[in-house]
Design an enzyme around this catalytic site. Structure first.
Site, mmCIF file in Angstrom:
data_model
loop_
_atom_site.group_PDB
_atom_site.id
_atom_site.type_symbol
_atom_site.label_atom_id
_atom_site.label_comp_id
_atom_site.label_asym_id
_atom_site.label_seq_id
_atom_site.Cartn_x
_atom_site.Cartn_y
_atom_site.Cartn_z
ATOM 1 N N THR A 178 -36.735 0.406 6.655
ATOM 2 C CA THR A 178 -37.765 0.051 5.727
ATOM 3 C C THR A 178 -37.452 -0.412 4.513
ATOM 4 O OG1 THR A 178 -38.295 1.999 4.975
ATOM 5 C CG2 THR A 178 -39.254 1.353 7.098
ATOM 6 N N GLU A 321 -41.776 0.092 11.280
ATOM 7 C CA GLU A 321 -41.898 1.203 12.050
ATOM 8 C C GLU A 321 -42.609 1.071 13.289
ATOM 9 O OE1 GLU A 321 -42.518 1.175 8.945
ATOM 10 O OE2 GLU A 321 -41.844 3.260 8.090
ATOM 11 N N LYS A 431 -59.890 5.471 -6.571
ATOM 12 C CA LYS A 431 -61.010 6.433 -6.273
ATOM 13 C C LYS A 431 -61.770 6.370 -7.460
ATOM 14 C CE LYS A 431 -61.932 10.259 -3.585
ATOM 15 N NZ LYS A 431 -61.544 11.428 -2.878
ATOM 16 N N TRP A 436 -64.398 5.039 -2.536
ATOM 17 C CA TRP A 436 -63.087 4.292 -2.708
ATOM 18 C C TRP A 436 -63.318 2.753 -2.956
ATOM 19 C CZ3 TRP A 436 -58.829 7.321 -2.236
ATOM 20 C CH2 TRP A 436 -59.157 8.381 -1.805
HETATM 21 P P1 AMP Z 1 -43.162 -3.654 6.518
HETATM 22 O O1 AMP Z 1 -42.599 -2.520 7.564
HETATM 23 O O2 AMP Z 1 -42.222 -3.999 5.578
HETATM 24 O O3 AMP Z 1 -43.354 -4.848 7.344
HETATM 25 O O4 AMP Z 1 -44.595 -3.511 5.701
HETATM 26 C C1 AMP Z 1 -45.547 -2.927 6.663
HETATM 27 C C2 AMP Z 1 -46.883 -3.160 5.711
HETATM 28 O O5 AMP Z 1 -47.248 -4.491 5.423
HETATM 29 C C3 AMP Z 1 -48.107 -2.590 6.611
HETATM 30 O O6 AMP Z 1 -48.105 -1.214 6.721
HETATM 31 C C4 AMP Z 1 -49.291 -3.063 5.632
HETATM 32 O O7 AMP Z 1 -49.368 -2.220 4.507
HETATM 33 C C5 AMP Z 1 -48.735 -4.270 5.423
HETATM 34 N N1 AMP Z 1 -49.159 -5.720 6.237
HETATM 35 C C6 AMP Z 1 -48.572 -6.000 7.068
HETATM 36 N N2 AMP Z 1 -49.348 -6.975 7.976
HETATM 37 C C7 AMP Z 1 -50.433 -6.919 7.069
HETATM 38 C C8 AMP Z 1 -51.503 -7.896 7.269
HETATM 39 N N3 AMP Z 1 -51.842 -8.970 8.372
HETATM 40 N N4 AMP Z 1 -52.672 -7.600 6.219
HETATM 41 C C9 AMP Z 1 -52.412 -6.635 5.474
HETATM 42 N N5 AMP Z 1 -51.391 -5.852 5.151
HETATM 43 C C10 AMP Z 1 -50.354 -6.211 6.026
#
Ligand code: AMP
Length: 532
Positions: A178, A321, A431, A436
Site C-alpha cells: 500500500t 487490500e 468534525k 461531520w
Molecule cells: P489504494 O490502496 O492506494 O488503491 O487506495 C485505496 C483508497 O483510494 C480507498 O480506500 C479510497 O479512499 C480511495 N478510492 C479508490 N477509489 C475511489 C473512488 N472511486 N472514489 C473515491 N475514493 C476512492
C-alpha cells in the site's frame, strides 16, 4: 457414499494463460515502448515467453514462494512476468517507481526480493538503491541495456518446454504494498485463488463488461493494485491489449485511435490530462466505449465529458487490500428513462458491489453499530469477501475483525438500490460542532469552478466548533478567482454550515506516490495555520 462429484480444478493462475493461449491465441498484445518503438505479440506469444521465463527463474535457483520484484511500466514483457513468475510458483512483487527512496528500500527488503526486473528508464533508481537491497541477487532489464542482462536474452536461453509448477490454490502469486500515507507501507499478498476469483468477478457485465471484441488500453499502472486485475480478466476474455510504457496523452490518444481501443481504465488525473490534450488539439475519442475511473473520486465534469463522448463510465472503488475491485458503477435500473443530469448524478457515486463482496457501514464513533442502507447514514465502510485481505504480509495479527470485516478507512453512505457513495476518509472527515463535514464533497464541488485546477479541504482547529474546514486551491494557469468567488460558487452546492471558513490559494497540493492528494503532507505544511 457420494452419489456424484465434480472435478478437482485447482484455481491457479496458469489456467488463465493456458486458456488465453488456447482460445484466443492470435489476439494481439501491442506495446508502445518508452523509446517510441512498437511491438506486437499475441496470447500464444505471451504464453511461450511466460514458460521460458519460469524456466529461467528456476535456472537462477529460485524456488517456490520466492519473491521476484518488478519496477516497470505497462508493457508486454511485464505482462509475461505476471504469468511467468506465478507459473514457477513464485510471487511477483510489483514495485511502484514513484515511491520515495526510503519506501522502496523498505518494501524490497521486507519482501526479501531475490530478483529485480526493471525498465531501463528506472536505471537511476536501481543505481541508487542497489547497495540498500542486500537480498536482491539478480538484476535483469526489461529493455536491452549495456551493463545488465536483458529480459529477451535471459529468457531466450530457454526453450519453453515446461510444465507449470503445481501447488495449492491458496499459494501466494503476487504482492503489492500500500502507498502508506502513515508509517511503513504494508504488503498485501494475493493468492492464486483470490486472484482468479477476483478476475472472474471483473468479467461480470456490471464490472469491466468485456467481450471478445474488446480492445483495452489500461492506463492504470501494472504496479498499482495488480492493474485492477485487468491483465487477468482480459486474458480470461481473450481481449486485445494495447500497452503504453509512457503516459503521454498524445501517445495514448494516438494509440487509441490507431489500434481501435474500445476500453480504458485509469485514475481521474489520467483522464484529465487526456481531455486537456484532446481539447487543445480539437480531438475526440470516438471509438472509446467504456472508461473505468477509480483510485479517487471521479469529478462531475469528467463524467459529463465522457458521457457526452458516448462512453459508458464505470466509476469504481477499491483499494490494494481489496485486490482491488469492491464496487463498480454502470447503468442502473431504468437507466434509459433517466435524464442526462440524473445519469451523471448516479455515476458520481462509486457504484454497486460486484458479486463476491459484501459491504456495510458502522457508526463512526463506536465502530460497531451497523447503520441502515437508507441513503443518508454515513459511516465507516467495511468489506469482506474471498479477495479481501485477511492479514498483511508478515503481520502477527489479522487485519479484520472476528467476522471477517475489514475496515477500509473510508467513510461512505449505502443507498437502498445498492449504490455506495464514498464521502471521505475516516482520517480526513471534518468534525464541526459534533457533526461531520465531508472534505471530499467540498473538494469535488470546488473543482467544478472554471478557474480551479485542484482543491483540498482539511479541518483546522477551532475554539468553538472543534474543527472548521479550510479549502486550499490551486488555480488553473492563467485563470483568476478569489476566495469570495469560490465561496459564492459553493453556496448552492453544499450545506451552508459546510462552507469553508477560509479559502487559501497555493501553487501546488502535495500528492502521494499513487497520485492522491496527501492530506497528511498538507496538514504538516500548514501545521502553524490558525483560523483568523
Ligand atoms: P489504494 O490502496 O492506494 O488503491 O487506495 C485505496 C483508497 O483510494 C480507498 O480506500 C479510497 O479512499 C480511495 N478510492 C479508490 N477509489 C475511489 C473512488 N472511486 N472514489 C473515491 N475514493 C476512492
Amino acid at each position: 457414499m457420494a452419489f456424484g462429484a465434480m472435478q478437482d480444478w485447482s484455481m491457479r493462475i496458469s489456467h488463465v494463460i493456458d486458456h488465453a493461449a488456447r482460445e484466443a491465441s492470435g489476439r494481439e498484445i501491442v506495446t508502445h515502448w518508452a523509446d517510441g518503438t512498437e511491438t506486437r505479440t499475441d496470447w500464444a506469444g505471451i504464453h511461450l515467453d511466460a514458460r521460458k521465463m519460469a524456466q529461467a527463474l528456476l535456472a537462477l535457483g529460485l524456488t517456490k514462494g520466492d519473491r521476484v520484484a518488478s519496477l516497470a511500466m505497462n508493457h508486454s514483457r511485464h505482462l509475461v512476468s505476471w504469468f511467468g513468475v506465478a507459473g514457477m510458483g513464485g510471487v511477483l512483487h510489483t514495485c511502484n517507481p514513484r515511491l520515495f527512496e526510503d519506501q522502496l528500500e523498505y518494501i524490497v527488503n521486507h519482501a526479501e526480493d531475490k530478483v529485480m526486473i526493471y525498465d531501463a528508464a528506472f536505471q537511476p533508481i536501481i543505481d541508487k538503491m542497489r547497495d540498500k537491497w542486500p537480498t536482491v541477487e539478480h538484476y535483469i532489464c526489461f529493455d536491452s541495456g549495456e551493463h545488465t542482462t536483458s529480459f529477451e536474452d535471459w529468457i531466450g536461453e530457454q526453450d519453453g518446454e515446461f510444465e507449470w509448477v503445481e501447488g495449492d490454490e491458496r499459494d501466494p502469486c503476487m504482492i503489492c504494498y500500500t502507498s502508506g500515507t502513515t508509517g511503513n507501507p504494508k504488503g498485501v499478498q494475493y493468492e492464486h485463488r483470490s486472484t482468479l476469483l477476483h478476475a472472474m468477478a471483473g468479467l461480470q457485465t456490471s464490472a469491466f463488461n468485456f467481450s471478445g471484441s474488446s480492445v483495452m488500453l489500461p492506463v492504470v499502472p501494472m504496479f498499482h493494485a495488480a492493474s485492477w486485475g485487468l491483465p487477468y480478466s482480459g486474458a480470461m476474455a481473450g481481449i486485445k491489449f494495447v500497452f503504453s510504457a509512457v503516459n503521454d496523452p498524445a501517445v495514448l490518444c494516438d494509440l487509441m485511435d490507431r489500434e481501435g481501443v474500445t476500453d480504458s481504465a485509469g485514475v481521474p488525473t489520467v483522464w484529465l490530462a487526456t481531455f486537456q490534450y484532446c481539447d487543445a488539439e480539437g480531438k475526440d475519442l470516438p471509438k472509446l466505449k467504456s472508461a473505468t475511473i477509480g483510485g479517487s473520486a471521479a469529478p462531475r465534469f469528467m463524467i459529463e465529458r465522457l458521457m457526452k463522448n458516448g462512453t459508458r463510465v464505470q466509476h469504481a472503488w477499491g483499494m490494494t487490500e481489496t485486490s482491488p475491485i469492491g464496487t463498480v458503477g454502470g447503468p442502473t435500473a431504468n437507466w434509459d428513462e433517466l435524464t442526462f443530469e440524473e445519469k451523471v448524478e448516479k455515476t458520481m457515486k462509486q457504484g454497486r458491489p460486484i458479486f463476491g463482496v459484501e459491504l456495510r457501514t458502522v457508526d463512526l464513533d463506536d465502530r460497531s453499530t451497523v447503520l441502515p442502507r437508507d441513503g443518508e447514514a454515513s459511516g465507516a465502510l467495511q468489506i469482506r469477501g474471498p479477495w479481501i485481505i485477511k492479514r498483511y504480509f508478515k503481520a502477527e495479527e489479522d487485519a479484520t475483525d472476528a467476522d471477517g470485516w475489514f475496515d477500509t478507512g473510508d467513510v461512505a453512505i449505502l443507498h437502498p438500490d445498492g449504490t455506495m457513495q464514498i464521502t471521505d476518509r475516516t482520517k480526513d472527515v471534518i468534525k464541526s460542532g459534533g457533526e461531520w463535514i465531508s472534505s471530499v464533497e467540498l473538494e469535488n464541488a470546488a473543482v467544478g469552478h472554471p478557474a480551479v485546477a485542484e482543491a483540498a479541504a482539511i479541518g483546522m482547529p477551532h475554539p468553538k466548533w472543534d474543527e472548521r474546514p479550510v479549502l486550499f486551491v490551486v488555480r488553473k494557469s492563467g485563470a483568476e478567482c478569489n476566495a469570495e468567488d469560490v465561496t459564492a460558487f459553493l453556496t448552492d452546492k453544499v450545506a451552508k454550515w459546510w462552507l469553508p471558513d477560509a479559502v487559501e490559494f497555493v501553487d501546488d497540493i502535495p500528492h502521494t506516490a499513487t497520485g492522491k492528494i496527501s492530506k497528511k503532507d498538507l496538514r504538516e505544511r500548514f501545521s502553524d495555520y490558525t483560523l483568523g
